[in-house]
Enzyme design. Sequence first.
Site, PDB file in Angstrom:
ATOM      1  N   HIS A 387      34.907 -22.416  19.733  1.00  0.00           N
ATOM      2  CA  HIS A 387      36.093 -23.239  19.476  1.00  0.00           C
ATOM      3  C   HIS A 387      37.393 -22.463  19.577  1.00  0.00           C
ATOM      4  O   HIS A 387      38.394 -22.870  18.989  1.00  0.00           O
ATOM      5  CB  HIS A 387      36.040 -23.839  18.076  1.00  0.00           C
ATOM      6  CG  HIS A 387      34.953 -24.823  17.856  1.00  0.00           C
ATOM      7  ND1 HIS A 387      35.126 -26.177  17.992  1.00  0.00           N
ATOM      8  CD2 HIS A 387      33.662 -24.650  17.515  1.00  0.00           C
ATOM      9  CE1 HIS A 387      33.997 -26.798  17.715  1.00  0.00           C
ATOM     10  NE2 HIS A 387      33.086 -25.893  17.424  1.00  0.00           N
ATOM     11  N   LYS A 578      49.459 -29.960  12.410  1.00  0.00           N
ATOM     12  CA  LYS A 578      48.319 -29.105  12.741  1.00  0.00           C
ATOM     13  C   LYS A 578      48.444 -27.850  11.886  1.00  0.00           C
ATOM     14  O   LYS A 578      49.482 -27.625  11.269  1.00  0.00           O
ATOM     15  CB  LYS A 578      48.309 -28.742  14.228  1.00  0.00           C
ATOM     16  CG  LYS A 578      49.673 -28.237  14.733  1.00  0.00           C
ATOM     17  CD  LYS A 578      49.697 -28.054  16.246  1.00  0.00           C
ATOM     18  CE  LYS A 578      49.883 -29.323  17.043  1.00  0.00           C
ATOM     19  NZ  LYS A 578      48.743 -29.662  17.884  1.00  0.00           N
ATOM     20  N   ARG A 579      47.408 -27.002  11.855  1.00  0.00           N
ATOM     21  CA  ARG A 579      47.558 -25.752  11.140  1.00  0.00           C
ATOM     22  C   ARG A 579      48.719 -24.953  11.694  1.00  0.00           C
ATOM     23  O   ARG A 579      49.058 -25.068  12.874  1.00  0.00           O
ATOM     24  CB  ARG A 579      46.256 -24.931  11.249  1.00  0.00           C
ATOM     25  CG  ARG A 579      45.199 -25.385  10.281  1.00  0.00           C
ATOM     26  CD  ARG A 579      45.639 -25.233   8.822  1.00  0.00           C
ATOM     27  NE  ARG A 579      45.590 -23.850   8.407  1.00  0.00           N
ATOM     28  CZ  ARG A 579      44.677 -23.326   7.597  1.00  0.00           C
ATOM     29  NH1 ARG A 579      43.714 -24.083   7.084  1.00  0.00           N
ATOM     30  NH2 ARG A 579      44.720 -22.059   7.268  1.00  0.00           N
ATOM     31  N   LYS A 584      50.359 -22.023  18.355  1.00  0.00           N
ATOM     32  CA  LYS A 584      50.631 -23.458  18.464  1.00  0.00           C
ATOM     33  C   LYS A 584      52.129 -23.722  18.643  1.00  0.00           C
ATOM     34  O   LYS A 584      52.532 -24.784  19.057  1.00  0.00           O
ATOM     35  CB  LYS A 584      50.112 -24.193  17.228  1.00  0.00           C
ATOM     36  CG  LYS A 584      48.577 -24.145  17.110  1.00  0.00           C
ATOM     37  CD  LYS A 584      48.098 -24.836  15.846  1.00  0.00           C
ATOM     38  CE  LYS A 584      46.630 -24.666  15.562  1.00  0.00           C
ATOM     39  NZ  LYS A 584      45.751 -25.541  16.362  1.00  0.00           N
ATOM     40  N   THR A 688      42.459 -31.874  18.850  1.00  0.00           N
ATOM     41  CA  THR A 688      41.890 -33.210  18.686  1.00  0.00           C
ATOM     42  C   THR A 688      42.957 -34.154  18.144  1.00  0.00           C
ATOM     43  O   THR A 688      42.886 -35.359  18.369  1.00  0.00           O
ATOM     44  CB  THR A 688      40.670 -33.191  17.741  1.00  0.00           C
ATOM     45  OG1 THR A 688      41.008 -32.416  16.583  1.00  0.00           O
ATOM     46  CG2 THR A 688      39.467 -32.585  18.420  1.00  0.00           C
ATOM     47  N   LYS A 692      44.077 -38.232  18.981  1.00  0.00           N
ATOM     48  CA  LYS A 692      44.329 -39.273  17.969  1.00  0.00           C
ATOM     49  C   LYS A 692      45.693 -39.929  18.214  1.00  0.00           C
ATOM     50  O   LYS A 692      45.839 -41.149  18.118  1.00  0.00           O
ATOM     51  CB  LYS A 692      44.269 -38.668  16.558  1.00  0.00           C
ATOM     52  CG  LYS A 692      42.872 -38.166  16.180  1.00  0.00           C
ATOM     53  CD  LYS A 692      42.880 -37.231  14.956  1.00  0.00           C
ATOM     54  CE  LYS A 692      41.563 -36.461  14.871  1.00  0.00           C
ATOM     55  NZ  LYS A 692      41.605 -35.320  13.937  1.00  0.00           N
TER      56      LYS A 692
HETATM   57  C1  26W Z   1      37.957 -17.256   9.754  1.00  0.00           C
HETATM   58  C2  26W Z   1      37.410 -17.266  11.077  1.00  0.00           C
HETATM   59  C3  26W Z   1      37.612 -18.460  11.866  1.00  0.00           C
HETATM   60  C4  26W Z   1      37.550 -18.353  13.211  1.00  0.00           C
HETATM   61  C5  26W Z   1      37.679 -19.452  13.980  1.00  0.00           C
HETATM   62  C6  26W Z   1      37.828 -19.698  11.268  1.00  0.00           C
HETATM   63  C7  26W Z   1      37.957 -20.801  12.041  1.00  0.00           C
HETATM   64  C8  26W Z   1      37.874 -20.685  13.401  1.00  0.00           C
HETATM   65  C9  26W Z   1      37.941 -21.913  14.238  1.00  0.00           C
HETATM   66  C10 26W Z   1      37.222 -21.666  15.528  1.00  0.00           C
HETATM   67  C11 26W Z   1      39.296 -22.415  14.434  1.00  0.00           C
HETATM   68  C12 26W Z   1      39.293 -23.835  14.884  1.00  0.00           C
HETATM   69  O1  26W Z   1      39.302 -24.742  14.078  1.00  0.00           O
HETATM   70  N1  26W Z   1      39.343 -24.070  16.207  1.00  0.00           N
HETATM   71  C13 26W Z   1      39.723 -25.368  16.716  1.00  0.00           C
HETATM   72  O2  26W Z   1      38.590 -26.145  17.001  1.00  0.00           O
HETATM   73  C14 26W Z   1      38.967 -27.451  17.389  1.00  0.00           C
HETATM   74  C15 26W Z   1      37.704 -28.253  17.554  1.00  0.00           C
HETATM   75  O3  26W Z   1      36.997 -27.820  18.672  1.00  0.00           O
HETATM   76  C16 26W Z   1      39.805 -27.394  18.637  1.00  0.00           C
HETATM   77  O4  26W Z   1      40.226 -28.705  18.944  1.00  0.00           O
HETATM   78  C17 26W Z   1      41.013 -26.502  18.455  1.00  0.00           C
HETATM   79  O5  26W Z   1      41.701 -26.348  19.664  1.00  0.00           O
HETATM   80  C18 26W Z   1      40.572 -25.158  17.946  1.00  0.00           C
HETATM   81  O6  26W Z   1      41.694 -24.360  17.605  1.00  0.00           O
END
Ligand code: 26W
Length: 843
Positions: A387, A578-579, A584, A688, A692
């Site tokens: 992701h 978003k975060r 971003k 995502t 929406k």
């Molecule tokens: C703490 C480590 C960590 C590493 C990666 C925590 C969380 C992550 C995730 C991969 C971050 C995340 O939420 N990625 C998002 O995933 C969504 C669903 O596929 C995508 O739509 C977003 O673009 C992506 O940033």
Amino acid sequence: MSSASGGCDGSLRYVRRVTSSDATAPHPPVPALELPPTADGFTAQFLRNLNFDGGVTLADASTNDRYLALARTVRDYLMLHALADQQRQAGAQAKAVCYLSAEYLLGNQLDNDLLAGDLAGVAADAMAACGIDLDELRRHEIEPGLGNGGLGRLAACFIDSLATLGVPSIGYGIRYEYGIFRQTFEDGQQVEQPDAWLTLGAPWEQPRPEAAQTVSFGGRTETVDDAGTVRSRWIPEWNVSAVPYDYLVPGFRNGRVNTLRLWRAKATDAFDLRIFNSGDYEQAVRAQTFAENISKVLYPEDSTPQGKELRLQQQYFFVAASIRDFLGRLPEDFDLARLPERVIFQLNDTHPVIAVPELMRVLVDEHGMAWDEAWAVTQQCFAYTCHTLLPEALEVWPVELLGRLLPRHLEIVYRINEEFLAAVRARFGDDEMRIRDMSIIAEFPVRAVRMAYLATVAGSRVNGVAELHSQLLRDKVLPAFAEFFPEKFTNVTNGVTPRRFLRLANPGLSTLITDAIGDGWVTDLERLHELEPLAEDAAFRAAFAAVKAGNKRRLNEVLQARDGMRVGDGHLVDVMVKRLHEYKRQLLKVLHVVSEYEGVVSGRIALADLQPRTVLFGAKAAPGYAMAKRIIHLINAVGSVVNTDPRLDGRLQVLFPPNYNVTLAESVIPAADLSEQISLAGKEASGTGNMKFALNGALTIGTDDGANVEIRELVGDANFFLFGMTEPEVAEIAQAGYHPAAFYQEDAGLRRAIDLIASGAFSGGDRSVFEPVVSNLLYEDRFMVLADYSAYMAAQQRVDAAYADQDGWTRAAILNVARCGFFSSDRSIRDYIDRIWHTPPTT
Ligand code: 26W
């Protein structure tokens, strides 16, 4: 069946009803709820729950009592479906999906479950009969915020679609006692508060203590001679108990109910007893706290892993319990060589990847399977979704830590790596560069296990989450692996559930759509295409515009009550939620606001020429991410100045309601005109939120990044505001050496905006407050905000011009809705089934 009771007088009662006697029924007739539900039956069950579960009479019940009883009642009806569903599925021997995810960002359950179970009507009648305001109970709900952002929300959409499609599946995760922190602002700066979501009761979950699993940690390994074969054995040092809490996941009106099983850590009795017997009561209690810490809190880091030991404990805790739990569902005499016929474990990013050596350990050490056979089974049982594209988000675990916590798993990882590298050598010779590149074990800066590599080597498939992301994953993140295992790599573009994000969040638009094309779109979102001709129908456009206006009023009611804020009348509602992350580029949005503000106060822009806008931000920053927190501070600081400067006369507003979450998203998204999707190309895996917004008739201003690419292809260039560098252009200037200061020098508008921030205009004259933001932009600007500034400003001018033609804007908005049916998570799940899981729906 006769009606249970008439009306609702609040008296205590227990209604006994018996199902029609059926000689073939598996158990004797039991008092039952009526299906289909009636208002009277619902009322009776509600009162039973209020009286016997809650221990109060209706007259004395608090809002919380009523809410809990309502939730229980809804769950009771779903449970009827669940039991029937389990009976139908028993013995079917279908292959199941085990979705392993450390996060599920569920959002509120009440409306979701009322909708899926078709209970909204009876619940409304029952509450009315009892003199209860259903909306008040809706507002009382606290969402389980068991996720950070996109990845967790995607998991929640996926389990909804799995149930709606009728795919046998279980979601596995962690029941964090504290979910994502509640964000507040003090003097414009983020302050984190604990999210104690469980304190008033958790009516949607069902603890299943009898199904607890024991999970072990620490200790050492020893080798034993097992009739001539040398085997390794793990002698763990400590155990915790994993107690499951089950959530019902109903499909949309199809009688299917899947399970989301979240694990809670408890100290084991044995552990307590051993220490208790030693007479050290204090230490026994401390040990309990230690064990229970494992599921205490969701790490609020989104994309920068902290490498904390407790996090690894969480990861192993939930996957070890889940694997055991699933295997325990198979028949006693099941031949584990055939496991791939019964299950696929989908790894939601790298967080659950420790499941790979765990399954190997279970097969080899506990079931005596030969290594090679176990490896063949394991490889077919896993698939991995990535992701992210940020290198810093790829998890690695130092071998020192892994070896201490899970010594046997480290041995297994070493052996997997050894055999994998031997295969690489066999194919490419002793190319040491390549070997070092592909090794699951990194050597620098410390020896560490690269979890994404382990997942890629172990999984049958590796997928990215949008076309561009999957391509970059192959070409840039894992190129050596894509060359070695080309057949493993695939794409599944993300999607969102139309039940929550259109049908529930946007009742006005839902009704308009259903009136026009029927209600089949709720489970077949491509049918939105049938709306296309209506974009040319003036009456439909007027109705569509009226829905948007109504959604803005509804948002204002929510914002007013929540934060005392409101969107300006007649304003273009411009949303970036978003975060908070530098990639971003919330800063690009801020620069646009500052430029408009500066333009008006300097007289370069006549106030009358300014398109009235409300810019709405929502974003949480990871508590340890200093730059993200500064950017939050800056947004709030700019807002306080812009919103109160009489020279702007309220024509430009910046709103930043704190604590953006799923619940707020459901009010914000339907009210938006403009969706900001402005990440640096090549950095956002998919997004995502972008889907929406488009589905709710917002137009996107966006870069060619993530799923924006696919949105634009579908809605057409005329209905999308594209700007900025493409990913290859980004790569090219990065290669050549990026110099942000040059953009600052060359663009007078950009210079004025940055200078205004640097001058202290938004920090009461104190130039030091935002100095780190300014110097970061000028001298580093890792995500090339300055390089895309002028293109962004030009695109915003196109937005203003387009918005001036309200009827044309509405036409484009309708086409966005009509053409985004592809982004249903039902379609994503079908793609997973076809490309990865091969788990057909069962009926
Ligand atoms: C703490 C480590 C960590 C590493 C990666 C925590 C969380 C992550 C995730 C991969 C971050 C995340 O939420 N990625 C998002 O995933 C969504 C669903 O596929 C995508 O739509 C977003 O673009 C992506 O940033």
